[in-house]
Scaffold this motif. Structure first.
Motif, short mmCIF file in Angstrom:
data_model
loop_
_atom_site.label_atom_id
_atom_site.label_comp_id
_atom_site.label_asym_id
_atom_site.label_seq_id
_atom_site.Cartn_x
_atom_site.Cartn_y
_atom_site.Cartn_z
N GLY A 174 18.40 4.83 -0.01
CA GLY A 174 17.09 4.88 0.62
C GLY A 174 16.01 5.50 -0.25
N VAL A 175 16.38 6.18 -1.33
CA VAL A 175 15.41 6.75 -2.25
C VAL A 175 15.12 5.73 -3.33
N LYS A 176 13.83 5.41 -3.52
CA LYS A 176 13.42 4.41 -4.50
C LYS A 176 12.54 5.05 -5.56
N LEU A 177 12.44 4.36 -6.70
CA LEU A 177 11.62 4.86 -7.80
C LEU A 177 10.13 4.81 -7.48
N GLY A 178 9.73 3.93 -6.58
CA GLY A 178 8.33 3.83 -6.20
C GLY A 178 7.46 3.13 -7.23
N LEU A 179 8.05 2.22 -8.02
CA LEU A 179 7.28 1.53 -9.05
C LEU A 179 6.19 0.66 -8.46
N ALA A 180 6.37 0.19 -7.21
CA ALA A 180 5.35 -0.65 -6.59
C ALA A 180 4.02 0.07 -6.46
N ASN A 181 4.07 1.39 -6.43
CA ASN A 181 2.83 2.17 -6.27
C ASN A 181 1.98 2.16 -7.54
N ILE A 182 2.54 1.67 -8.65
CA ILE A 182 1.79 1.68 -9.91
C ILE A 182 0.54 0.82 -9.80
N ALA A 183 0.64 -0.34 -9.13
CA ALA A 183 -0.52 -1.21 -8.98
C ALA A 183 -1.63 -0.50 -8.21
N VAL A 184 -1.26 0.25 -7.19
CA VAL A 184 -2.25 1.01 -6.41
C VAL A 184 -2.86 2.12 -7.26
N LEU A 185 -2.04 2.78 -8.07
CA LEU A 185 -2.52 3.87 -8.92
C LEU A 185 -3.49 3.36 -9.97
N ILE A 186 -3.23 2.17 -10.51
CA ILE A 186 -4.15 1.60 -11.50
C ILE A 186 -5.51 1.36 -10.88
N ALA A 187 -5.51 0.82 -9.66
CA ALA A 187 -6.79 0.59 -8.97
C ALA A 187 -7.51 1.91 -8.72
N LEU A 188 -6.77 2.95 -8.34
CA LEU A 188 -7.38 4.26 -8.14
C LEU A 188 -7.92 4.82 -9.45
N GLY A 189 -7.15 4.62 -10.53
CA GLY A 189 -7.59 5.10 -11.83
C GLY A 189 -8.86 4.44 -12.30
N GLN A 190 -9.11 3.20 -11.84
CA GLN A 190 -10.33 2.49 -12.19
C GLN A 190 -11.42 2.69 -11.14
N LYS A 191 -11.19 3.62 -10.21
CA LYS A 191 -12.15 3.96 -9.16
C LYS A 191 -12.43 2.80 -8.21
N ASP A 192 -11.50 1.89 -8.11
CA ASP A 192 -11.62 0.79 -7.14
C ASP A 192 -10.86 1.21 -5.88
N LEU A 193 -11.46 2.10 -5.10
CA LEU A 193 -10.77 2.70 -3.96
C LEU A 193 -10.49 1.67 -2.87
N ARG A 194 -11.45 0.81 -2.60
CA ARG A 194 -11.24 -0.22 -1.58
C ARG A 194 -10.16 -1.20 -2.02
N GLY A 195 -10.20 -1.56 -3.30
CA GLY A 195 -9.17 -2.47 -3.81
C GLY A 195 -7.79 -1.86 -3.71
N ALA A 196 -7.67 -0.56 -3.98
CA ALA A 196 -6.37 0.12 -3.88
C ALA A 196 -5.84 0.05 -2.46
N CYS A 197 -6.72 0.25 -1.48
CA CYS A 197 -6.29 0.17 -0.08
C CYS A 197 -5.77 -1.22 0.27
N TRP A 198 -6.47 -2.23 -0.18
CA TRP A 198 -6.06 -3.60 0.16
C TRP A 198 -4.81 -4.02 -0.59
N VAL A 199 -4.65 -3.58 -1.83
CA VAL A 199 -3.42 -3.88 -2.56
C VAL A 199 -2.22 -3.28 -1.82
N ALA A 200 -2.36 -2.04 -1.36
CA ALA A 200 -1.28 -1.38 -0.62
C ALA A 200 -1.01 -2.10 0.70
N THR A 201 -2.07 -2.52 1.39
CA THR A 201 -1.90 -3.20 2.68
C THR A 201 -1.22 -4.55 2.51
N ILE A 202 -1.69 -5.34 1.55
CA ILE A 202 -1.10 -6.66 1.31
C ILE A 202 0.35 -6.51 0.87
N LYS A 203 0.63 -5.48 0.08
CA LYS A 203 2.02 -5.24 -0.36
C LYS A 203 2.93 -4.98 0.83
#
Length: 368
Positions: free
Chosen positions: A43-72
């Motif tokens: 049940g413990v995962k590496l959480g690599l899927a969160n990298i796409a969300v982190l990249i969006a946050l790093g580029q200050k695309d906060l709305r995009g990060a929310c939608w990437v997480a939601t669509i995922k």
């Protein structure tokens, strides 16, 4: 359905939602990749899927990060999961974003720090859902183990995301196409339909039935009544063609929490009470999981998608435009097979993984 929704979007909106869908497909592919990494705690995962969300946050695309997480979350539930596993992911993702978004706006916060906080919030969200499913607050005895694992996995994802952002400026479109070997004609081929008996049940009726069953089962406390609920959900699984291996795979994400919770029950109460509580928690979880899998496997992917769209109708009546998110979800589902194949073909190491992510991010921009 995607073509109809596309007519409601401008070219600029299509570009943005295509980009979000492509990043969500990358997130799902990374989630698939981490299944090949053995971890001793089920049940413990590496959480690599969160990298796409982190990249969006790093580029200050906060709305995009929310939608990437939601669509995922939505795409993962449609393809690999069930409403129960989707609830785990959705609550954890929501809590994670609530903390990561404001922290990412602080100049003093490194991206790996944001990632660690988000991972801890995600684990807390999963524990909240587990408490509801198992019907006991003793699930929080597993918090130290999960939070320690969350620190490690959050740090790993954050470091990879930082390296990927640093390499984005060095990547180029030709390198991205060569690394991923993307063929547009093949990439946009629809996914095979999922489900054992597609067309045998109306998705709206199935969604209402699952909702009613879930609400009733969550209120049951008598082990006999819960056993009857489990028998009913097992009969639904048999009708829908759910395989035993699929059920075991669905239970894996909750395994660590369940084992620690059951041990806590056995140690915290007199033997007779402890056995009854443990039996009730186990039967409730199995009944809900079986019903959830039967709901998914009784329908095709398109039927499931239409069911979720129907459930979101009240949002449309309130003026929320769902055309963009639904189009983005369609892009994710169509791109995912080829992206997963490209990642599986690549020779991946900790250093090449960040290069692969950076190359695909650039390719997503080209797609836009």
């Amino acid at each position: 359905m995607a073509e109809t929704k596309t007519q409601q979007l401008s070219e600029e909106e299509l570009a943005r939602w295509s980009h979000i869908g492509a990043l969500a497909a990358l997130a799902l592919s990374l989630s698939y990749l981490e299944t090949f990494v053995p971890i001793p705690l089920p049940g413990v995962k590496l959480g690599l899927a969160n990298i796409a969300v982190l990249i969006a946050l790093g580029q200050k695309d906060l709305r995009g990060a929310c939608w990437v997480a939601t669509i995922k979350v939505l795409a993962s539930g449609l393809l690999f999961g069930s409403p129960v596993t989707m609830a785990y992911s959705a609550v954890g993702t929501a809590l994670s974003l609530m903390l990561m978004i404001p922290l990412s706006r602080l100049r003093t916060m490194r991206l790996w720090m944001v990632s660690v906080v988000g991972a801890l919030a995600h684990e807390a969200g999963q524990l909240l859902v587990a408490q509801m499913l198992l019907g006991t607050a003793l699930v929080w005895y597993s918090a130290p183990v999960l939070l320690l694992a969350g620190c490690a996995t959050g740090l790993l994802s954050g470091v990879i995301a930082e390296r990927s952002l640093a390499q984005l400026s060095d990547a180029n479109a030709t390198e991205a196409e060569h690394m991923l070997d993307i063929d547009e004609k093949n990439d946009l081929a629809p996914l095979p339909s999922r489900g054992g008996r597609p067309g045998r049940v109306d998705p709206r009726f199935a969604l209402l039935a699952l909702t009613a069953f879930t609400l009733v089962t969550l209120r049951l406390t008598n082990p006999v009544h819960l056993a009857l609920a489990l028998l009913l959900s097992l009969a639904a699984c048999r009708w829908a063609g759910v395989r035993g291996a699929e059920l075991l795979g669905a239970l894996r994400p909750t395994a660590t929490i369940c084992v620690i919770t059951l041990l806590a029950q056995l140690l915290s109460f007199p033997p007779e009470t402890a056995v009854l509580l443990a039996a009730s928690s186990t039967l409730r979880l199995l009944a809900l999981m079986c019903a959830s899998l039967a709901f998914v496997d009784a329908q095709s992917r398109d039927e499931l998608l239409h069911g979720f769209v129907w459930a979101l109708t009240p949002l449309s009546l309130l003026g929320v435009n769902l055309a963009g998110p639904l189009y983005s979800l369609d892009v994710t589902l169509r791109l995912l097979p080829q992206i997963a194949r490209a990642i599986s073909r690549a020779s991946i190491s900790p250093s090449s993984l960040s290069q692969l992510i950076a190359a695909f991010y650039l390719l997503a921009e080209q797609l836009s």
